[in-house]
Structure formats: C-alpha cells, structure tokens
Design an enzyme around this catalytic site. Structure first.
Site, PDB file in Angstrom:
ATOM      1  N   LYS A  13       0.832  -1.215   0.000  1.00 51.72           N
ATOM      2  CA  LYS A  13       0.000   0.000   0.000  1.00 51.72           C
ATOM      3  C   LYS A  13       0.863   1.261   0.000  1.00 51.72           C
ATOM      4  O   LYS A  13       0.571   2.229  -0.690  1.00 51.72           O
ATOM      5  CB  LYS A  13      -0.923   0.029   1.231  1.00 51.72           C
ATOM      6  N   ARG A  88      -9.333   0.392   9.398  1.00 54.36           N
ATOM      7  CA  ARG A  88      -8.848  -0.961   9.628  1.00 54.36           C
ATOM      8  C   ARG A  88      -9.818  -1.795  10.458  1.00 54.36           C
ATOM      9  O   ARG A  88      -9.522  -2.951  10.782  1.00 54.36           O
ATOM     10  CB  ARG A  88      -7.522  -0.887  10.385  1.00 54.36           C
ATOM     11  N   ARG A 127      12.220  -6.261   5.094  1.00 54.81           N
ATOM     12  CA  ARG A 127      12.051  -4.842   4.795  1.00 54.81           C
ATOM     13  C   ARG A 127      13.009  -3.967   5.606  1.00 54.81           C
ATOM     14  O   ARG A 127      13.218  -4.203   6.791  1.00 54.81           O
ATOM     15  CB  ARG A 127      10.603  -4.442   5.106  1.00 54.81           C
ATOM     16  N   ARG A 160      11.878  -1.585  11.018  1.00 51.83           N
ATOM     17  CA  ARG A 160      10.797  -1.050  11.848  1.00 51.83           C
ATOM     18  C   ARG A 160      10.601  -1.889  13.101  1.00 51.83           C
ATOM     19  O   ARG A 160      10.769  -3.105  13.077  1.00 51.83           O
ATOM     20  CB  ARG A 160       9.494  -1.039  11.033  1.00 51.83           C
ATOM     21  N   ARG A 171       0.292  -8.977  13.639  1.00 44.66           N
ATOM     22  CA  ARG A 171      -0.337  -8.070  12.667  1.00 44.66           C
ATOM     23  C   ARG A 171      -1.197  -8.844  11.678  1.00 44.66           C
ATOM     24  O   ARG A 171      -2.292  -8.398  11.312  1.00 44.66           O
ATOM     25  CB  ARG A 171       0.746  -7.275  11.920  1.00 44.66           C
TER      26      ARG A 171
HETATM   27  P1  ADP Z   1       1.453  -2.259   8.061  1.00 49.22           P
HETATM   28  O1  ADP Z   1       0.317  -2.052   7.103  1.00 49.22           O
HETATM   29  O2  ADP Z   1       2.742  -2.571   7.372  1.00 49.22           O
HETATM   30  O3  ADP Z   1       1.159  -3.213   9.174  1.00 49.22           O
HETATM   31  P2  ADP Z   1       1.232   0.514   9.002  1.00 49.22           P
HETATM   32  O4  ADP Z   1       2.431   1.371   8.885  1.00 49.22           O
HETATM   33  O5  ADP Z   1       0.069   0.819   8.142  1.00 49.22           O
HETATM   34  O6  ADP Z   1       1.800  -0.944   8.797  1.00 49.22           O
HETATM   35  O7  ADP Z   1       0.702   0.481  10.511  1.00 49.22           O
HETATM   36  C1  ADP Z   1       1.538   0.107  11.571  1.00 49.22           C
HETATM   37  C2  ADP Z   1       0.727  -0.166  12.826  1.00 49.22           C
HETATM   38  O8  ADP Z   1       0.023   1.028  13.230  1.00 49.22           O
HETATM   39  C3  ADP Z   1      -0.359  -1.217  12.688  1.00 49.22           C
HETATM   40  O9  ADP Z   1       0.125  -2.531  12.882  1.00 49.22           O
HETATM   41  C4  ADP Z   1      -1.324  -0.799  13.811  1.00 49.22           C
HETATM   42  O10 ADP Z   1      -0.875  -1.224  15.061  1.00 49.22           O
HETATM   43  C5  ADP Z   1      -1.240   0.715  13.784  1.00 49.22           C
HETATM   44  N1  ADP Z   1      -2.322   1.260  12.935  1.00 49.22           N
HETATM   45  C6  ADP Z   1      -2.168   1.896  11.759  1.00 49.22           C
HETATM   46  N2  ADP Z   1      -3.368   2.266  11.252  1.00 49.22           N
HETATM   47  C7  ADP Z   1      -4.298   1.850  12.141  1.00 49.22           C
HETATM   48  C8  ADP Z   1      -5.717   1.904  12.205  1.00 49.22           C
HETATM   49  N3  ADP Z   1      -6.450   2.466  11.231  1.00 49.22           N
HETATM   50  N4  ADP Z   1      -6.348   1.350  13.286  1.00 49.22           N
HETATM   51  C9  ADP Z   1      -5.652   0.789  14.273  1.00 49.22           C
HETATM   52  N5  ADP Z   1      -4.312   0.695  14.275  1.00 49.22           N
HETATM   53  C10 ADP Z   1      -3.636   1.213  13.229  1.00 49.22           C
END
Ligand code: ADP
Ligand code: ZN
Length: 226
Positions: A13, A88, A127, A160, A171
């Site tokens: 994404k 999410r 990554r 990360r 996750r």
């Molecule tokens: P990825 O899609 O690679 O897991 P992101 O950078 O999008 O990573 O998000 C990292 C973390 O931030 C997620 O695992 C979650 O814990 C938190 N997070 C991000 N967006 C949301 C959301 N909309 N609702 C709840 N937690 C979120």
C-alpha cells in the site's frame, strides 16, 4: 478524489500509494506513519499508541479516528486525499462514512491489494525503511545501492519496530480478525476494486492506473497513459 488503499501488512500500500500521489497530486495519509512520527516525538499519545503497534496490535479506534479527523481537515486535503492504513475496523469504516457525509464529501473507491501470507511474511521480514524519508527497501529483492543507506537521501536504513517475526504474526492475525471484515463493508456498497499484489510493483501499478481512470482522480493524461 477520496481513495482508500486497503490490504494486509506488506501488500504494498505504501509503495503504490507514493506512486498514486505522484500521478494524482493529492496527499497520502498513512496512519502507521502518523503513529511512528508521534512515537518519535515522544508525545503521550504517541507513546500510548506505540504500546499497541510495536507488538502488532491495532491501536484503539478512538485514538485513530481522532487523528484522521484532524488530518483530513487540513487545507492540503481540500481537493482530496488517499488513505493508507485506515479504516482498519468496521467501526472505523462506519465512523469515516459519517465524517465524510458531515463534510459533504464522498468516497470514490477502495483498492484492495491482495497477497498471499508467505509473500507478506517474506516482504515484511526483509524490509528496511529509511529513517528520514520513509522509502522502503528489501534486503534481497530490492537492496539499497550502498548497504544500510537510503538511495534517495543517504540516511540510515532501519528495521521497523514491528517488522520482527512475533509482531508480524500478530499483525497478520489482527488483519484477518478485525480488518478483513471491512472488505465486505465496501463490497456491499460497490466501491471495492481488487488487485493481485503478489506481482512486481510496476505490474501492480499499471493495473492501479487502469483503475484510476474509472475514478475521478485528477491525474494528468500522460500519468495515466503510464
Ligand atoms: P502495516 O500495514 O505494514 O502493518 P502501518 O504502517 O500501516 O503498517 O501500521 C503500523 C501499525 O500502526 C499497525 O500494525 C497498527 O498497530 C497501527 N495502525 C495503523 N493504522 C491503524 C488503524 N487504522 N487502526 C488501528 N491501528 C492502526
Ligand atoms: Zn531516505
């Protein structure tokens, strides 16, 4: 144009989102990036959120929704925006609909990037991310020109906090239990477009460009011809 980029962690994404930004000229809002910035600034909210995301758990809806609401009210979002990582949960999706209707806006589309679990784990565990500009690399499939340094800005590459095996597992579990149900929410209102994200970034992006022609993206003709 208001667009949601959807899909499991590691589906691409962020990579695709940056390319869409170039093509369409609207900002991309990544909730994950917002959380990482808040944590780096050591704000109270940032540290609370970090206690969730660093272990791979979703951050509570109230926190996320408040931050998104604040962010999309900024002037640079007036012509539209792309969301990466939000909504999410079904509750976030419902709240987002209310936010949009209150501001007289509507969602143009949701692109669902689909990839198989082995590929996701492979991408996430190899990554490396630039600490400064956020560019991502992969130790095997997309290594930086100089080991440990960003090709674009020369800053240090880091792994990360949540790209470790245990957080990755959490996750993916959070994704299938809480996030995947959001797909049906957007299927039922006819906004979901599925893209096979197991393929190389360029191939995926060509398909994304085709999709963007069908939503009102504001991209220049050349950008969309690709
Ligand atoms: P990825 O899609 O690679 O897991 P992101 O950078 O999008 O990573 O998000 C990292 C973390 O931030 C997620 O695992 C979650 O814990 C938190 N997070 C991000 N967006 C949301 C959301 N909309 N609702 C709840 N937690 C979120
Ligand atoms: Zn960089």
């Amino acid at each position: 144009m208001i667009l949601i980029l959807f899909g499991p962690p590691g589906a691409g994404k962020g990579t695709q989102g940056s390319r869409i930004v170039e093509a369409c000229g609207v900002p991309k809002i990544s909730t994950g990036e917002i959380f990482r910035d808040l944590a780096a600034a050591k704000t109270e909210l940032g540290l609370t959120a970090k206690s969730y995301w660093s272990t791979g758990k979703l951050v509570p809806d109230e926190i996320v929704v408040g931050l998104v609401k604040e962010r999309i009210a900024k002037a640079d979002c007036a012509k539209g925006f792309i969301l990466d990582g939000f909504p999410r949960t079904v509750s976030q999706a419902e709240t987002f609909d209310i936010m949009l209707s209150q501001s007289g806006n509507k969602l143009d589309g949701v692109i669902d990037f689909e990839a198989n679990v082995d590929e996701l784990v492979r991408r996430l565990s190899g990554r490396r991310t630039c600490d400064n500009c956020g560019a991502t690399f992969h130790i095997i499939t997309l290594p930086p020109k100089v080991d440990g340094l960003c090709d674009y800005c020369g800053s240090e590459l880091i792994q990360r906090n949540d790209d470790n095996p245990e957080s990755i597992r959490t996750r993916l579990k959070e994704y299938s239990s809480k996030t995947e149900p959001v797909i049906n929410y957007y299927v039922s209102n006819g906004l979901l477009h599925r893209v096979d994200a197991d393929r190389l970034p360029d191939v995926v992006f060509n398909e994304v460009l085709e999709l963007l022609k069908t939503v009102n993206c504001g991209a220049s003709k050349e950008a969309l011809v690709g």
